[in-house]
Design an enzyme around this catalytic site. Structure first.
Site, PDB file in Angstrom:
ATOM      1  N   ASP A 181      11.785 -29.286  44.111  1.00 33.41           N
ATOM      2  CA  ASP A 181      11.524 -27.914  44.315  1.00 33.41           C
ATOM      3  C   ASP A 181      11.256 -27.628  45.667  1.00 33.41           C
ATOM      4  OD1 ASP A 181      12.269 -26.261  42.234  1.00 33.41           O
ATOM      5  OD2 ASP A 181      10.507 -26.440  41.071  1.00 33.41           O
ATOM      6  N   LYS A 216      17.752 -25.118  32.797  1.00 29.91           N
ATOM      7  CA  LYS A 216      17.937 -26.077  33.908  1.00 29.91           C
ATOM      8  C   LYS A 216      18.200 -27.535  33.375  1.00 29.91           C
ATOM      9  CE  LYS A 216      14.264 -24.159  36.777  1.00 29.91           C
ATOM     10  NZ  LYS A 216      12.808 -24.342  36.963  1.00 29.91           N
ATOM     11  N   GLN A 233       7.480 -26.664  35.949  1.00 24.07           N
ATOM     12  CA  GLN A 233       7.604 -25.235  36.026  1.00 24.07           C
ATOM     13  C   GLN A 233       6.530 -24.437  36.066  1.00 24.07           C
ATOM     14  OE1 GLN A 233      10.638 -23.878  35.282  1.00 24.07           O
ATOM     15  NE2 GLN A 233      10.108 -21.853  35.528  1.00 24.07           N
TER      16      GLN A 233
END
Ligand code: NAD
Length: 282
Positions: free
Chosen positions: A120, A53, A97
């Site tokens: 997200d 990412k 994460q």
């Protein structure tokens, strides 16, 4: 049965195009968008994902920082750390994460990220807005599936769609996006009885289970579009999806490959969310 010319949907190519467009847009900004990626612990797969990412973000001009934190960090300390990032004007997007170590509540952590920085799209406010038809920051994988689907079927109105999986990350938001496109949506999951029959009438199947080879010929109506979210490393250490890909050639109207379908587009959607969050915070 007539043979269909099955289209393979190239997620890599679409992602590259989107990332190029984002890079062009970012080059016009006065400052760089900033993204914080929080990794707690040393899960090997997570380390690969966060580095990927960061690399993808930096390639298009986003300032990405990985905060690699100790696996024994307390939940309170992590929450305080996120609050600092919430108040940092140079950080426009924050991701944590997953999975987190067992002693930390994912809900408590995700609830702490400021909704405007929640790239997200997992904060209850962003989820709630999506569910009432006011999408803002939307989870990246369902967004990726929506774009892949629309690349082969721009008008989704009235289509019968089956979403397999009901996770917060993929299945549930996917259903909302398809409802917003005016599809008739069936949400299937691990307790669904006669899954093949449920799928047989679908114009669109989006499978997000992590069960390798679940979607076979008998599930699929001729010409149906298949979006395969699953990522599984099989016994031969090969990455495969939920769909038996080879069996769909000549049967499905279109199918995404694994790898090279939803995966790269998910990364592109994350970067698009950073840019969206940045512009909102100007
Ligand atoms: P999850 O484990 O949270 O959810 C899986 C869902 O699938 C559950 O709702 C479960 O009810 C359902 N399910 C499991 N087995 C089933 C079966 N045999 N029949 C019907 N339903 C079944 O997982 P998730 O986070 O939603 O991810 C799903 C898959 O997608 C995983 O393989 C994951 O690695 C992959 N994934 C890929 C991307 C990407 O970028 N391509 C992103 C996120 C997740």
């Amino acid at each position: 049965m007539s043979q269909i010319n099955t289209q393979i949907i190239d997620g890599k190519k679409m992602a590259l195009q989107i990332e190029n467009d984002l890079a062009t847009e970012i080059a016009t900004f006065k400052t760089k968008p900033g993204m914080a990626v929080i990794l707690v612990g040393d899960n090997p797969a997570s380390i690969i994902y966060v580095n990927h990412k960061k690399k993808a973000a930096e390639k298009i001009g986003i300032n990405a920082q990985i905060f690699h934190l100790s696996p024994v960090m307390t939940q309170d300390a992590l929450i305080s750390f996120i609050k600092e990032l919430n108040n940092n004007p140079e950080i426009h997007g924050i991701i944590v994460q997953l999975p987190l170590p067992k002693h930390i509540s994912e809900d408590a952590v995700l609830d702490t990220i400021h909704p405007d920085k929640d790239i997200d799209g997992l904060h209850p406010i962003n989820m709630g807005n999506l569910f009432i038809g006011r999408p803002n920051l939307v989870p990246c994988t369902p967004l990726a599936c929506q774009l892949l689907l629309k690349s082969v079927c721009p008008d989704l109105v009235g289509k019968n769609a089956v979403v397999i999986g009901r996770s917060r990350l993929v299945g549930k938001p996917m259903t909302q996006l398809l409802l917003s496109e005016q599809c008739t949506v069936t949400q299937a999951h691990s307790k669904t009885v006669h899954l093949a029959e449920v799928c047989q009438n679908a114009d669109i199947i989006i499978s997000a289970t992590g069960s390798a080879g679940l979607i076979q010929k008998s599930f699929v109506k001729e010409g149906a579009i298949l979006i395969d979210v699953g990522i599984i490393r099989n016994a031969d250490k090969k990455i495969v999806g939920d769909v038996v890909f080879e069996d769909m050639i000549g049967l499905a109207g279109a199918v995404t490959p694994v790898p090279g379908g939803v995966g790269p587009m998910t990364v592109a959607m994350l970067l698009a969310n950073v840019v969206k969050a940045y512009k909102k915070q100007l």
